[in-house]
Design a protein around this motif. Structure first.
Motif, short mmCIF file in Angstrom:
data_model
loop_
_atom_site.label_atom_id
_atom_site.label_comp_id
_atom_site.label_asym_id
_atom_site.label_seq_id
_atom_site.Cartn_x
_atom_site.Cartn_y
_atom_site.Cartn_z
N LEU A 153 5.13 3.70 -10.35
CA LEU A 153 3.92 2.90 -10.18
C LEU A 153 3.20 3.36 -8.92
O LEU A 153 3.83 3.54 -7.88
CB LEU A 153 4.28 1.42 -10.07
N THR A 154 1.89 3.57 -9.03
CA THR A 154 1.09 4.01 -7.88
C THR A 154 -0.04 3.01 -7.65
O THR A 154 -0.68 2.55 -8.60
CB THR A 154 0.49 5.41 -8.13
N LEU A 155 -0.28 2.69 -6.39
CA LEU A 155 -1.39 1.82 -6.01
C LEU A 155 -2.45 2.66 -5.31
O LEU A 155 -2.19 3.30 -4.30
CB LEU A 155 -0.90 0.71 -5.06
N ILE A 156 -3.66 2.66 -5.89
CA ILE A 156 -4.80 3.34 -5.27
C ILE A 156 -5.76 2.28 -4.76
O ILE A 156 -6.18 1.40 -5.51
CB ILE A 156 -5.53 4.25 -6.27
N MET A 157 -6.10 2.38 -3.47
CA MET A 157 -7.01 1.41 -2.86
C MET A 157 -8.26 2.14 -2.37
O MET A 157 -8.24 2.83 -1.35
CB MET A 157 -6.31 0.67 -1.72
N LEU A 158 -9.35 1.98 -3.14
CA LEU A 158 -10.62 2.60 -2.78
C LEU A 158 -11.32 1.74 -1.73
O LEU A 158 -11.47 0.53 -1.92
CB LEU A 158 -11.54 2.70 -4.00
N GLY A 159 -11.76 2.36 -0.66
CA GLY A 159 -12.51 1.60 0.33
C GLY A 159 -12.27 2.09 1.74
O GLY A 159 -11.63 3.12 1.98
N GLU A 160 -12.80 1.34 2.67
CA GLU A 160 -12.64 1.60 4.09
C GLU A 160 -12.97 0.31 4.82
O GLU A 160 -13.61 -0.58 4.25
CB GLU A 160 -13.58 2.73 4.54
N GLY A 161 -12.52 0.18 6.06
CA GLY A 161 -12.87 -1.03 6.78
C GLY A 161 -11.92 -1.37 7.91
O GLY A 161 -10.98 -0.63 8.23
N GLU A 162 -12.17 -2.53 8.48
CA GLU A 162 -11.52 -2.95 9.72
C GLU A 162 -10.01 -3.17 9.59
O GLU A 162 -9.28 -3.13 10.58
CB GLU A 162 -12.17 -4.25 10.20
N LEU A 163 -9.52 -3.41 8.37
CA LEU A 163 -8.09 -3.68 8.19
C LEU A 163 -7.26 -2.43 7.89
O LEU A 163 -6.06 -2.53 7.64
CB LEU A 163 -7.88 -4.70 7.05
N ARG A 164 -7.89 -1.27 7.94
CA ARG A 164 -7.15 -0.04 7.60
C ARG A 164 -5.88 0.10 8.44
O ARG A 164 -4.80 0.39 7.90
CB ARG A 164 -8.02 1.20 7.77
N GLN A 165 -5.98 -0.10 9.75
CA GLN A 165 -4.82 0.10 10.61
C GLN A 165 -3.69 -0.85 10.24
O GLN A 165 -2.52 -0.46 10.18
CB GLN A 165 -5.20 -0.08 12.08
N LYS A 166 -4.03 -2.12 9.98
CA LYS A 166 -3.00 -3.09 9.59
C LYS A 166 -2.37 -2.71 8.26
O LYS A 166 -1.16 -2.89 8.06
CB LYS A 166 -3.61 -4.49 9.51
N MET A 167 -3.18 -2.18 7.36
CA MET A 167 -2.66 -1.76 6.06
C MET A 167 -1.71 -0.57 6.23
O MET A 167 -0.61 -0.54 5.65
CB MET A 167 -3.82 -1.39 5.13
N GLU A 168 -2.11 0.39 7.04
CA GLU A 168 -1.26 1.55 7.29
C GLU A 168 0.04 1.15 7.99
O GLU A 168 1.12 1.66 7.66
CB GLU A 168 -2.02 2.59 8.12
N ASP A 169 -0.08 0.22 8.94
CA ASP A 169 1.11 -0.24 9.67
C ASP A 169 2.10 -0.92 8.73
O ASP A 169 3.32 -0.72 8.83
CB ASP A 169 0.71 -1.21 10.78
N LYS A 170 1.58 -1.74 7.81
CA LYS A 170 2.45 -2.45 6.87
C LYS A 170 3.15 -1.46 5.93
O LYS A 170 4.35 -1.58 5.65
CB LYS A 170 1.66 -3.47 6.05
N ILE A 171 2.38 -0.50 5.44
CA ILE A 171 2.95 0.51 4.53
C ILE A 171 4.07 1.28 5.22
O ILE A 171 5.14 1.52 4.64
CB ILE A 171 1.84 1.47 4.05
N LYS A 172 3.84 1.62 6.48
CA LYS A 172 4.85 2.38 7.24
C LYS A 172 6.05 1.51 7.59
O LYS A 172 7.21 1.91 7.40
CB LYS A 172 4.21 2.94 8.52
N LYS A 173 5.78 0.30 8.09
CA LYS A 173 6.86 -0.59 8.52
C LYS A 173 7.79 -0.96 7.37
O LYS A 173 9.02 -0.97 7.51
CB LYS A 173 6.26 -1.87 9.12
N ASP A 174 7.21 -1.27 6.21
CA ASP A 174 8.01 -1.70 5.05
C ASP A 174 8.43 -0.53 4.16
O ASP A 174 9.03 -0.74 3.10
CB ASP A 174 7.23 -2.72 4.22
N ASN A 175 8.06 0.69 4.59
CA ASN A 175 8.44 1.90 3.85
C ASN A 175 8.01 1.81 2.38
O ASN A 175 8.80 2.05 1.46
CB ASN A 175 9.95 2.14 3.95
N ILE A 176 6.75 1.47 2.18
CA ILE A 176 6.21 1.30 0.82
C ILE A 176 5.71 2.66 0.32
O ILE A 176 4.85 3.29 0.94
CB ILE A 176 5.07 0.27 0.81
N LYS A 177 6.24 3.08 -0.80
CA LYS A 177 5.89 4.38 -1.37
C LYS A 177 4.74 4.26 -2.37
O LYS A 177 4.46 3.19 -2.91
CB LYS A 177 7.10 5.00 -2.07
#
Length: 390
Positions: free
Chosen positions: A247-271
């Motif tokens: 399963l792949t999640l594609i998120m189209l967009g940009e904005g102020e929450l990008r850093q928080k999104m990247e941090d969560k993906i990295k912290k929780d090791n979400i592939k």
């Protein structure tokens, strides 16, 4: 021929095809007034970059920009963000039979309403407010608005263009009678998107290869700015709870929450999460074509959610929160999608699992979504406007 002055805060890519279609009508003399050049080659603060839309914004209709004298120009809800004193002279000079105005957010809106009424032009209002979100406001706020809208502003409005059921209910809550209501559905360019669907519908594996996604992976798609009202972190959280490596999640967009999104993906090791950044209109169709389901998790502030319209032109099932207006008009729960309680991540996760595990559901959703979206088109808007004029 009916002379219509259509007044917008700024150029909007979803409005331009409608304006062109209205201008093509033999019984309508249309002129569009823009109150600011915001989004025309400027910095979009929510996308955090300079945006140049690659779809034509000004083709096929007459338009003019009106000087904005605001000390703090803005189109993000600031009452004093639009102060266009010369709009009064424009209305007096043009002598329109009908003035169409979007909302009442800005000082200039109130100038337009007052002087259009004074100059004896018919006033048509288009707003997007859904009743389900309105009723979440404090009772004292609702009381004040009822006095201001029902007993003052709405008294001078001749027609109200409603975009969907929740918006219609909003108007009726504030005392608008049915005979003043015109169905003007929130729409996208269905013809363009459907032609893109036809173009790409048999190229799914090719598109996956271009994106570096295994051909046997199912794809969840989210389209929208990375901002609070879109709830992108809820989507990432729900995705992480689905135990499916294909399963792949594609998120189209940009904005102020990008850093928080990247941090969560990295912290929780979400592939298998792809954050694309800003994608322009000419490229967006490829992502709808490759997707298996659209996810919209928005909260208060998302009045409609046009990405649902776009997705349905590709026959996609949609899993949508219960805040956007589109959920109540475009999604038949359990048939071409699901509606979950906003913020309920477990419920969102369950619906994602159901959709990706049920091929028959997805196949049946194709025809249901394609048929449903036909009623939400520019043609329907123009037809209903013409009927009201005649």
């Amino acid at each position: 021929m009916t002379k219509i002055l259509y007044i917008l805060s700024h150029p909007i890519q979803y409005q331009s095809p409608l304006l062109k279609k209205m201008a093509e009508q033999k019984n309508i003399d249309l002129k569009v007034l823009y109150l600011t050049k915001h989004t025309v080659g400027g910095i979009d603060k929510q996308f955090r970059k300079k945006i140049n839309w690659d779809t034509p914004l000004f083709e096929g209709y007459k338009y003019e920009f009106v000087k904005n004298s605001s000390l703090k120009p803005a189109v993000s809800g600031s009452f004093w963000g639009l102060v266009n004193w010369s709009i009064v002279q424009k209305i007096r000079k043009e002598k329109p039979e009908i003035v169409i105005v979007h909302g009442w957010t800005y000082f200039t809106n109130w100038l337009i309403y007052f002087f259009s009424f004074l100059f004896k032009a018919k006033i048509w209002m288009r707003a997007e407010s859904p009743l389900n979100q309105e009723l979440k406001k404090r009772k004292i706020v609702l009381l004040i608005k009822k006095i201001a809208l029902k007993f003052f502003l709405f008294k001078i409005i001749d027609k109200f263009l409603y975009i969907g059921t929740q918006n219609k209910n909003f108007y009726k809550y504030y005392g608008v009678n049915d005979e003043k209501l015109i169905f003007a559905p929130y729409a996208v360019d269905n013809n363009m998107f459907f032609s893109e669907y036809e173009k790409y519908k048999d190229k799914k594996n090719q598109l996956k290869a271009e994106l570096g996604i295994p051909t046997n992976n199912k794809i969840l798609l989210s389209v929208g700015k990375y901002m609070k009202k879109k709830n992108p972190l809820d989507i990432i959280e729900a995705f992480s709870l689905v135990k499916n490596s294909k399963l792949t999640l594609i998120m189209l967009g940009e904005g102020e929450l990008r850093q928080k999104m990247e941090d969560k993906i990295k912290k929780d090791n979400i592939k298998n999460v792809i954050l694309t950044g800003f994608i322009n209109q000419s490229e967006i169709s490829k992502y709808y074509a490759v997707a298996d389901v659209l996810i919209l998790a928005s909260t208060i502030g998302e009045t409609w959610g046009l990405v649902v319209n776009e997705a349905m032109n590709f026959g996609l099932p949609v899993v949508c929160s219960d805040m956007p207006g589109s959920a109540y008009d475009l999604i038949e729960h359990g048939k071409n999608g699901f509606i979950f309680k906003t913020g309920n991540i477990d419920e969102l996760k369950q619906y994602i699992e159901y959709v990706i595990e049920n091929e028959d559901f997805c196949k049946n959703a194709i025809s249901l979504s394609l048929n449903r979206i036909k009623d939400f088109s520019y043609d329907v808007i123009v037809e209903n406007i013409n009927s009201s004029i005649s």
